[in-house]
Every structure is written in structure tokens, then in C-alpha cells.
Design a protein around this motif. Structure first.
Motif, PDB file in Angstrom:
ATOM      1  N   LEU A 104      57.690  38.727  65.764  1.00  0.00           N
ATOM      2  CA  LEU A 104      57.723  37.578  64.855  1.00  0.00           C
ATOM      3  C   LEU A 104      57.417  38.009  63.422  1.00  0.00           C
ATOM      4  CD1 LEU A 104      56.010  34.823  67.036  1.00  0.00           C
ATOM      5  CD2 LEU A 104      58.456  35.092  66.529  1.00  0.00           C
ATOM      6  N   ALA A 105      56.472  38.932  63.262  1.00  0.00           N
ATOM      7  CA  ALA A 105      56.183  39.463  61.931  1.00  0.00           C
ATOM      8  C   ALA A 105      57.410  40.166  61.368  1.00  0.00           C
ATOM      9  CB  ALA A 105      54.993  40.421  61.993  1.00  0.00           C
ATOM     10  N   LEU A 106      58.120  40.888  62.222  1.00  0.00           N
ATOM     11  CA  LEU A 106      59.322  41.580  61.782  1.00  0.00           C
ATOM     12  C   LEU A 106      60.387  40.586  61.308  1.00  0.00           C
ATOM     13  CD1 LEU A 106      60.673  44.303  61.404  1.00  0.00           C
ATOM     14  CD2 LEU A 106      61.415  44.184  63.781  1.00  0.00           C
ATOM     15  N   LEU A 107      60.514  39.469  62.001  1.00  0.00           N
ATOM     16  CA  LEU A 107      61.456  38.439  61.541  1.00  0.00           C
ATOM     17  C   LEU A 107      61.046  37.908  60.174  1.00  0.00           C
ATOM     18  CD1 LEU A 107      62.064  36.439  64.850  1.00  0.00           C
ATOM     19  CD2 LEU A 107      63.616  38.071  63.729  1.00  0.00           C
ATOM     20  N   GLU A 108      59.747  37.671  59.992  1.00  0.00           N
ATOM     21  CA  GLU A 108      59.247  37.228  58.684  1.00  0.00           C
ATOM     22  C   GLU A 108      59.532  38.282  57.612  1.00  0.00           C
ATOM     23  OE1 GLU A 108      57.883  34.455  57.460  1.00  0.00           O
ATOM     24  OE2 GLU A 108      57.929  33.391  59.367  1.00  0.00           O
ATOM     25  N   LEU A 109      59.312  39.546  57.965  1.00  0.00           N
ATOM     26  CA  LEU A 109      59.559  40.620  57.009  1.00  0.00           C
ATOM     27  C   LEU A 109      61.039  40.721  56.648  1.00  0.00           C
ATOM     28  CD1 LEU A 109      57.144  43.283  58.486  1.00  0.00           C
ATOM     29  CD2 LEU A 109      56.926  42.173  56.254  1.00  0.00           C
ATOM     30  N   ARG A 110      61.909  40.494  57.630  1.00  0.00           N
ATOM     31  CA  ARG A 110      63.342  40.520  57.339  1.00  0.00           C
ATOM     32  C   ARG A 110      63.713  39.417  56.342  1.00  0.00           C
ATOM     33  NH1 ARG A 110      67.522  42.451  61.351  1.00  0.00           N
ATOM     34  NH2 ARG A 110      66.582  44.270  62.317  1.00  0.00           N
ATOM     35  N   LEU A 111      63.144  38.246  56.520  1.00  0.00           N
ATOM     36  CA  LEU A 111      63.406  37.167  55.564  1.00  0.00           C
ATOM     37  C   LEU A 111      62.858  37.524  54.188  1.00  0.00           C
ATOM     38  CD1 LEU A 111      62.641  34.069  57.803  1.00  0.00           C
ATOM     39  CD2 LEU A 111      64.888  34.836  56.990  1.00  0.00           C
ATOM     40  N   GLU A 112      61.654  38.070  54.166  1.00  0.00           N
ATOM     41  CA  GLU A 112      61.037  38.460  52.894  1.00  0.00           C
ATOM     42  C   GLU A 112      61.828  39.589  52.223  1.00  0.00           C
ATOM     43  OE1 GLU A 112      58.125  37.706  50.001  1.00  0.00           O
ATOM     44  OE2 GLU A 112      58.656  36.558  51.787  1.00  0.00           O
ATOM     45  N   ALA A 113      62.469  40.432  53.020  1.00  0.00           N
ATOM     46  CA  ALA A 113      63.257  41.537  52.475  1.00  0.00           C
ATOM     47  C   ALA A 113      64.449  41.060  51.651  1.00  0.00           C
ATOM     48  CB  ALA A 113      63.736  42.445  53.605  1.00  0.00           C
ATOM     49  N   THR A 114      64.873  39.819  51.864  1.00  0.00           N
ATOM     50  CA  THR A 114      65.971  39.295  51.047  1.00  0.00           C
ATOM     51  C   THR A 114      65.534  39.105  49.604  1.00  0.00           C
ATOM     52  OG1 THR A 114      65.485  36.960  51.524  1.00  0.00           O
ATOM     53  CG2 THR A 114      66.995  38.108  53.042  1.00  0.00           C
ATOM     54  N   ARG A 115      64.224  39.116  49.356  1.00  0.00           N
ATOM     55  CA  ARG A 115      63.686  38.917  48.009  1.00  0.00           C
ATOM     56  C   ARG A 115      62.971  40.147  47.455  1.00  0.00           C
ATOM     57  NH1 ARG A 115      63.164  34.405  51.070  1.00  0.00           N
ATOM     58  NH2 ARG A 115      61.177  34.972  51.972  1.00  0.00           N
ATOM     59  N   ARG A 116      62.749  41.147  48.292  1.00  0.00           N
ATOM     60  CA  ARG A 116      61.956  42.318  47.880  1.00  0.00           C
ATOM     61  C   ARG A 116      62.729  43.599  48.182  1.00  0.00           C
ATOM     62  NH1 ARG A 116      56.952  40.553  46.670  1.00  0.00           N
ATOM     63  NH2 ARG A 116      56.376  38.525  47.481  1.00  0.00           N
ATOM     64  N   PRO A 117      63.302  44.212  47.139  1.00  0.00           N
ATOM     65  CA  PRO A 117      64.147  45.403  47.345  1.00  0.00           C
ATOM     66  C   PRO A 117      63.439  46.560  48.062  1.00  0.00           C
ATOM     67  CG  PRO A 117      64.375  44.574  45.105  1.00  0.00           C
ATOM     68  CD  PRO A 117      63.269  43.794  45.744  1.00  0.00           C
ATOM     69  N   GLU A 118      62.161  46.810  47.776  1.00  0.00           N
ATOM     70  CA  GLU A 118      61.463  47.922  48.425  1.00  0.00           C
ATOM     71  C   GLU A 118      61.328  47.679  49.924  1.00  0.00           C
ATOM     72  OE1 GLU A 118      57.346  50.542  48.117  1.00  0.00           O
ATOM     73  OE2 GLU A 118      57.594  48.794  46.833  1.00  0.00           O
ATOM     74  N   LEU A 119      61.022  46.451  50.292  1.00  0.00           N
ATOM     75  CA  LEU A 119      60.913  46.096  51.703  1.00  0.00           C
ATOM     76  C   LEU A 119      62.285  46.169  52.375  1.00  0.00           C
ATOM     77  CD1 LEU A 119      59.113  45.163  54.024  1.00  0.00           C
ATOM     78  CD2 LEU A 119      59.465  42.802  53.236  1.00  0.00           C
ATOM     79  N   ARG A 120      63.309  45.685  51.678  1.00  0.00           N
ATOM     80  CA  ARG A 120      64.671  45.754  52.210  1.00  0.00           C
ATOM     81  C   ARG A 120      65.070  47.214  52.444  1.00  0.00           C
ATOM     82  NH1 ARG A 120      67.194  42.298  49.165  1.00  0.00           N
ATOM     83  NH2 ARG A 120      67.487  43.720  47.429  1.00  0.00           N
ATOM     84  N   ALA A 121      64.737  48.090  51.511  1.00  0.00           N
ATOM     85  CA  ALA A 121      65.074  49.511  51.666  1.00  0.00           C
ATOM     86  C   ALA A 121      64.357  50.105  52.876  1.00  0.00           C
ATOM     87  CB  ALA A 121      64.715  50.278  50.397  1.00  0.00           C
ATOM     88  N   LEU A 122      63.081  49.801  53.037  1.00  0.00           N
ATOM     89  CA  LEU A 122      62.322  50.319  54.180  1.00  0.00           C
ATOM     90  C   LEU A 122      62.919  49.840  55.493  1.00  0.00           C
ATOM     91  CD1 LEU A 122      59.583  51.560  55.463  1.00  0.00           C
ATOM     92  CD2 LEU A 122      58.938  49.150  55.550  1.00  0.00           C
ATOM     93  N   LEU A 123      63.157  48.534  55.601  1.00  0.00           N
ATOM     94  CA  LEU A 123      63.681  47.987  56.849  1.00  0.00           C
ATOM     95  C   LEU A 123      65.096  48.485  57.133  1.00  0.00           C
ATOM     96  CD1 LEU A 123      62.313  44.333  56.739  1.00  0.00           C
ATOM     97  CD2 LEU A 123      61.445  46.262  58.070  1.00  0.00           C
ATOM     98  N   THR A 124      65.918  48.576  56.100  1.00  0.00           N
ATOM     99  CA  THR A 124      67.285  49.080  56.277  1.00  0.00           C
ATOM    100  C   THR A 124      67.253  50.510  56.803  1.00  0.00           C
ATOM    101  OG1 THR A 124      68.155  47.652  54.532  1.00  0.00           O
ATOM    102  CG2 THR A 124      69.468  49.602  55.098  1.00  0.00           C
ATOM    103  N   GLU A 125      66.424  51.343  56.194  1.00  0.00           N
ATOM    104  CA  GLU A 125      66.319  52.733  56.630  1.00  0.00           C
ATOM    105  C   GLU A 125      65.816  52.822  58.064  1.00  0.00           C
ATOM    106  OE1 GLU A 125      63.411  56.480  55.600  1.00  0.00           O
ATOM    107  OE2 GLU A 125      64.109  55.234  53.928  1.00  0.00           O
ATOM    108  N   ARG A 126      64.813  52.030  58.393  1.00  0.00           N
ATOM    109  CA  ARG A 126      64.208  52.101  59.718  1.00  0.00           C
ATOM    110  C   ARG A 126      65.145  51.573  60.803  1.00  0.00           C
ATOM    111  NH1 ARG A 126      59.472  53.918  62.234  1.00  0.00           N
ATOM    112  NH2 ARG A 126      60.262  53.856  64.350  1.00  0.00           N
ATOM    113  N   VAL A 127      65.775  50.445  60.541  1.00  0.00           N
ATOM    114  CA  VAL A 127      66.695  49.866  61.525  1.00  0.00           C
ATOM    115  C   VAL A 127      67.894  50.792  61.727  1.00  0.00           C
ATOM    116  CG1 VAL A 127      68.274  47.934  61.970  1.00  0.00           C
ATOM    117  CG2 VAL A 127      65.938  47.490  61.202  1.00  0.00           C
ATOM    118  N   ARG A 128      68.429  51.340  60.632  1.00  0.00           N
ATOM    119  CA  ARG A 128      69.571  52.249  60.760  1.00  0.00           C
ATOM    120  C   ARG A 128      69.189  53.484  61.575  1.00  0.00           C
ATOM    121  NH1 ARG A 128      74.815  51.592  60.995  1.00  0.00           N
ATOM    122  NH2 ARG A 128      74.755  53.175  62.579  1.00  0.00           N
TER     123      ARG A 128
END
Length: 196
Positions: A104-128
Motif C-alpha cells: 500500500l505504501a508503494l502504491l502511495e509512492l507511485r502516486l507521489e512519483a507523478t509529482r516528484r521526479p527523484e522519486l519517479r526516477a528511483l521507482l522507475t529504475e527499481r521496477v525496471r
């Protein structure tokens, strides 16, 4: 910044619990301190700001969700036919949903990543990286199905996890098991003994 690894882990686990319960808007250093049961101001000694806390919480979720190399090798080593591959996927579903707060935290982080480029980069790298590892392990184990089948299975399983954690009464346990079985049959054939 402080470097006590056990305290850092406790703070990040607290952040995960806050994210799961209150969402990204509820994530403050004070809320993390309270959740971790530490003195007020402790989180600020470990994380410069909220953005850093979000990024580190994302890394911690993956740290806790990812099985070790030996466990992964053993899981893929047992998947020899459609039935055992389905068992592996159901075990993965159980392991992931057992860490409810983390997903559930990960889902929240994914939503937050739409507004935070550093978080989006981390999640994109990790998921890929996770996707690439899944494909490589699938191929190394000699399992049928190509990379596209693995990607489709990844997408199907992720949404099944979301359903189970957010709307658990949409499908019964038996229906979820049957969906995993049918997904294996349709996406990762031909396993020996599975009709096409």
C-alpha cells in the motif's frame, strides 16, 4: 546525518506504516517519529527533508519485498510445469500481500512519483530492474513463454495484488487461485501437458 542502521530501518518501517495508513499527505517526520516510537526530531537527524524520506521509504519497501537470491533460485528451480509455475506465482502473491503496509505504501509512492521526479526516477529504475530480473530468471530456468508473456504475467499479478489489498471481496481466494492458473495456461504455454 546519523548512520545507526537499525534506527534508520525502524524509521523507514515507520514511514511505510504511515504511508499505508494515512497516505503521502500524512507522511511527516513527526508522524514517523511517533510511529517508530522514538523521540520527536529523530527522523530529521536521519533524513534532510520529506523528499528524502519518501525516496528512502521506497527503497526500503523493495528491500523488504524482494526475496534473497537463494530463495529466488529455489522458487524458479521448482517451476517445471504449469501447476508448479502457478504454485510459485501464488506463493509470490501470498508473500507480497503479507506485507500489506509495504505494498500500500508503494502504491502511495507511485502516486507521489507523478509529482516528484527523484522519486519517479528511483521507482522507475527499481521496477525496471525487477522486470528485467524476472525475465532473465524465467529464461535461465528454461521456462516456456517469451519476455512478453513474463511482462503480461507481471501486469496481471500486480493488479491481482491491488485487488486483494484494496477490495479483498471482489474475488474469493478460490477465484484468485483459478485466475492465476488460467493466466499461466494462457500466457506461459506451452508447458508439457497444457492444451493450447
Amino acid at each position: 546525518m546519523r548512520q545507526n542502521p537499525a534506527r534508520r530501518a525502524a524509521l523507514l518501517d515507520g514511514a511505510i506504516a504511515v504511508l499505508a495508513r494515512e497516505g503521502a499527505r500524512g507522511l511527516t517526520q513527526r508522524a514517523v517519529d511517533r510511529e517508530a516510537g522514538v523521540p520527536v526530531g529523530t527522523a530529521s537527524n536521519y533524513f534532510r527533508n520529506r523528499d528524502e524520506l519518501l525516496v528512502q521509504a521506497g527503497a526500503r519497501v523493495y528491500e523488504r519485498l524482494t526475496p534473497g537470491e537463494d530463495e529466488l533460485a529455489e522458487m524458479f528451480g521448482r517451476a517445471r510445469d504449469a501447476a508448479s509455475y502457478g504454485v510459485m506465482l501464488r506463493e509470490s502473491l501470498g508473500r507480497i500481500t503479507a506485507f500489506r503496509d509495504g505494498y500500500l505504501a508503494l502504491l502511495e509512492l507511485r502516486l507521489e512519483a507523478t509529482r516528484r521526479p527523484e522519486l519517479r526516477a528511483l521507482l522507475t529504475e527499481r521496477v525496471r530492474a525487477d522486470i528485467d530480473q524476472n525475465v532473465a530468471q524465467h529464461e535461465a530456468a528454461g521456462l516456456p513463454g517469451d519476455a512478453t508473456a513474463v511482462l503480461l504475467m507481471y501486469l496481471a499479478m500486480n493488479w491481482l495484488v491491488v485487488e486483494r489489498l484494496t477490495l479483498p471481496d471482489v474475488f474469493t481466494d478460490a477465484e484468485r487461485d483459478e485466475l492465476v492458473t488460467r493466466a499461466v495456461e494462457r500466457l506461459v504455454t506451452p508447458f508439457p501437458g497444457v492444451a493450447e
